[in-house]
Motif scaffolding. Structure first.
Motif, mmCIF file in Angstrom:
data_model
loop_
_atom_site.group_PDB
_atom_site.id
_atom_site.type_symbol
_atom_site.label_atom_id
_atom_site.label_comp_id
_atom_site.label_asym_id
_atom_site.label_seq_id
_atom_site.Cartn_x
_atom_site.Cartn_y
_atom_site.Cartn_z
ATOM 1 N N SER A 9 0.805 -1.226 0.000
ATOM 2 C CA SER A 9 0.000 0.000 0.000
ATOM 3 C C SER A 9 0.837 1.275 0.000
ATOM 4 O O SER A 9 0.417 2.284 -0.536
ATOM 5 N N LYS A 15 1.518 -2.442 -6.786
ATOM 6 C CA LYS A 15 0.269 -2.186 -6.093
ATOM 7 C C LYS A 15 -0.704 -3.323 -6.307
ATOM 8 O O LYS A 15 -0.616 -4.066 -7.286
ATOM 9 N N THR A 17 -4.192 -4.211 -7.383
ATOM 10 C CA THR A 17 -5.208 -3.531 -8.180
ATOM 11 C C THR A 17 -6.601 -4.104 -7.964
ATOM 12 O O THR A 17 -7.589 -3.451 -8.266
ATOM 13 N N ALA A 18 -6.682 -5.337 -7.449
ATOM 14 C CA ALA A 18 -7.985 -5.952 -7.233
ATOM 15 C C ALA A 18 -7.830 -7.139 -6.293
ATOM 16 O O ALA A 18 -6.756 -7.726 -6.189
ATOM 17 N N ALA A 33 -4.592 -7.987 -14.989
ATOM 18 C CA ALA A 33 -3.448 -8.096 -14.087
ATOM 19 C C ALA A 33 -2.157 -8.391 -14.839
ATOM 20 O O ALA A 33 -2.166 -8.986 -15.919
#
Length: 76
Positions: A9, A15, A17-18, A33
């Motif tokens: 984070s 990062k 993303t989902a 992804a």
């Protein structure tokens, strides 16, 4: 999985993303992804593998408790 999301984070070079809940559309998630990282449960592995293979995205499996059959499926 939550520990990885928390670690990423504050970073600029990677990062999350989902995330997916059981019953979610893994293929749609995989399509967006660069890599899938799975920390689900052994009984979810077949669905995660299928989504990653169909979309052609690399998969990192961090799920514990896998047996010989699951390990063989990953290698295939």
């Amino acid at each position: 999985g939550m520990a990885i999301a928390a670690e990423l984070s504050g970073r600029d070079d990677a990062k999350v993303t989902a995330t997916a809940e059981r019953g979610g559309d893994l293929r749609a998630l995989a399509a967006g992804a660069n890599v899938l990282i799975d920390f689900s449960a052994p009984d979810a592995l077949a669905e995660v593998l299928a989504a990653a293979r169909e979309v052609g995205v690399p998969l990192v499996v961090g799920t514990t408790g896998l047996g010989a059959a699951e390990h063989a499926a990953i290698v295939d």
